[in-house]
Design a protein around this motif. Structure first.
Motif: not given
Length: 540
Positions: A105-106, A514-515, A518, A521-522, A103
């Motif tokens: 993150g963004t 959710g992944y 994310e 968004q990134r 993972r």
């Protein structure tokens, strides 16, 4: 009457080593030389060390001073705009995260944007800020793919620094002559001197530079020393002839077919086969044509293959490697090499005047289709024949993702390289719309950056479909990473609707929504950052 000072005691050999040993072991176990054990021993050790230190320093003889460094050369290019300079500092300061589970993150991966930033800065002709040179060289030291663009951007001062730090010596190896300017082609005396006396890297750089400006002159320079060169050097020099390869190179390459080195002979044969009008290409065509014919006795015409039964001396001289790799039959190995080296223009006449599309569509008897089509693929790539490449690629919307006949995805990726950027992007967009993203990664890597609008839309739509299907987002992490670097920043607005966490269906992967949110968004953040980077650098 004044007293005469007592003569200084001569230094005891090994006294410093004794003191060091006492300090390491402790004065309780090892008393300093000339002192009694007890509570005063530590103080005595420090006093003795102080005296010995003064004696050692006073006994040093002055050394010859080093020569003063030459000042760093000036960089005449314009400085970076202030905002772009701050952005470069941020990119260089970024370090990849170590979050578990894959993972990210963004936050954008800034180091992955550095190559794009360097390319844009070089296109605009900016000079690197001097204070960023150490970080630039450190980044290029760790990533060889960054080196060409980094050294171009860093300019002559980077080479000046590289001579002072062994960690940056790669910059000197990458620069011809360790940063020394190559002579101009018209300066024949200096060109000849560097060619005859220079280091190997200098000579390679000189030959490449000459070849780009004067192909015939570079070839004549190489021919002047060819018999005396080492085999491995001949191979590297011969490779430079790929630039500006033309019919006038044929006599030199024909002579290289008799070279002592097998690798040199093979490279010369490959270059000659890329010249459809060469004598070698004609010889290979004559051999290949005897192996392929059309059988009209059945219900429908079919291609029949009769592979060669031996690899004779003339075939070897023309670059056919006689011994196949493990797992390959000799006859199929020889046959593939003949077809690969034959000019593609010879096949329509042999196969009934058919077009490349019609030839590729013909069935091939006795399981020879895979070998024949693969050889035609290699020939199309080598000869840069876009017509044959289109025929072998087939329609991107064909039901089989592998292409017509036996063309694999890896072969299709190479064939795409023969098409112009627009056609390439349109073909890959059609492929993704039909087959999705799971098999498109290799193909996307062949497309120009930023991706054309149809290709960008196809990628975003396919990612959206994968998200709605509840697929694992990390299965598409490679494509998502490509999208961050290659999608046109103007596409960011189209992605705003994908930032919310979707409702998860019963068969969706747990937590996948959710992944996906994310990851999108990134992607949006990265695209807007790339747009800001471009704006900060200004127009090219």
């Amino acid at each position: 009457m004044p007293q005469t000072p007592a003569p200084a005691q001569a230094p005891v050999p090994g006294a410093w080593e004794e003191l060091v040993t006492s300090a390491l072991l402790g004065t309780e176990r090892r008393t300093p030389p000339g002192h009694a054990p007890g509570r005063a021993a530590p103080t005595a050790l420090l006093d003795a060390a102080a005296v010995e230190t003064v004696r050692r320093r006073a006994g040093l003889r002055p050394a010859r001073s080093a020569e003063r460094l030459e000042p760093a050369p000036e960089d005449p290019r314009p400085p970076l705009p202030a905002a772009a300079a701050r952005r470069l500092t941020m990119l260089l300061a970024d370090r990849p995260g170590t979050a578990g589970g894959g993972r990210r993150g963004t936050a954008p991966d800034l180091m992955e944007l550095l190559p794009q930033w360097l390319a844009a800065a070089n296109a605009r002709g900016f000079a690197a800020p001097p204070q960023t040179l150490p970080a630039l060289l450190d980044a290029a030291r760790g990533r060889t793919d960054l080196r060409p663009a980094t050294l171009t951007f860093a300019g002559p001062r980077a080479l000046w620094l590289a001579r002072l730090n062994p960690d940056w010596r790669f910059a000197l190896r990458a620069a011809p002559g360790g940063g020394a300017a190559l002579p101009r082609p018209e300066d024949t005396a200096r060109v000849r001197q560097l060619w005859e006396e220079g280091l190997f890297a200098e000579r390679v750089a000189l030959l490449a530079a000459l070849r780009a400006r004067d192909a015939a002159g570079a070839r004549e320079l190489l021919a002047s020393t060819w018999p005396t060169e080492r085999a491995e050097d001949r191979l590297m020099f011969l490779d430079s002839l790929r630039t500006g390869l033309g019919p006038q190179d044929e006599p030199f390459l024909e002579r290289a077919l008799a070279d002592r080195s097998r690798n040199v002979r093979a490279t010369a044969a490959e270059l000659l086969s890329a010249l459809p009008g060469s004598a070698l290409a004609a010889r290979m065509a004559a051999r290949a044509l005897t192996c392929v014919s059309v059988d009209r006795t059945g219900a429908a015409p079919a291609i029949v293959v009769e592979a060669p039964h031996e690899c004779d001396a003339d075939m070897e001289r023309d670059g056919v490697v006689p011994k196949p790799p493990a797992g390959r039959g000799e006859r199929s190995w020889w046959f593939g090499q003949l077809v690969e080296a034959a000019p593609l223009g010879t096949w329509p006449a042999r196969l009934g005047g058919r077009t490349p599309e019609e030839i590729v569509a013909l069935p091939v008897a006795d399981d020879w289709q895979s070998e024949l089509h693969a050889a035609w693929c290699r020939a199309a790539v080598r000869q840069r024949d876009a017509g044959w490449a289109r025929a072998l690629l087939g329609s991107p919307t064909a039901p089989e993702a592998g292409g017509p006949g036996a063309v694999s995805l890896a072969e299709r990726a190479k064939l795409l390289g023969t098409l112009n950027a627009g056609e390439r992007a349109e073909w890959v967009a059609g492929f993704i719309a039909t087959h999705g993203l799971s098999e498109a990664f290799q193909l996307l890597g062949m497309c120009a950056v930023p991706w054309a609008a149809p290709l960008g839309r196809a990628v975003v739509d396919a990612l959206n479909i994968a998200r709605d299907a509840g697929s694992y987002p990390w299965s598409f992490s490679g494509v998502m990473g490509l999208a961050e670097r290659c999608l046109d920043p103007s596409e960011a607005g189209r992605l705003d609707g994908l930032l919310a966490i979707p409702d998860e269906t019963e068969d969706a992967s747990p937590g996948a929504g959710g992944y996906w949110a994310e990851a999108f968004q990134r992607l949006v953040t990265t695209l807007r950052l790339r747009a800001a980077m471009t704006e900060e650098l200004g127009a090219p």
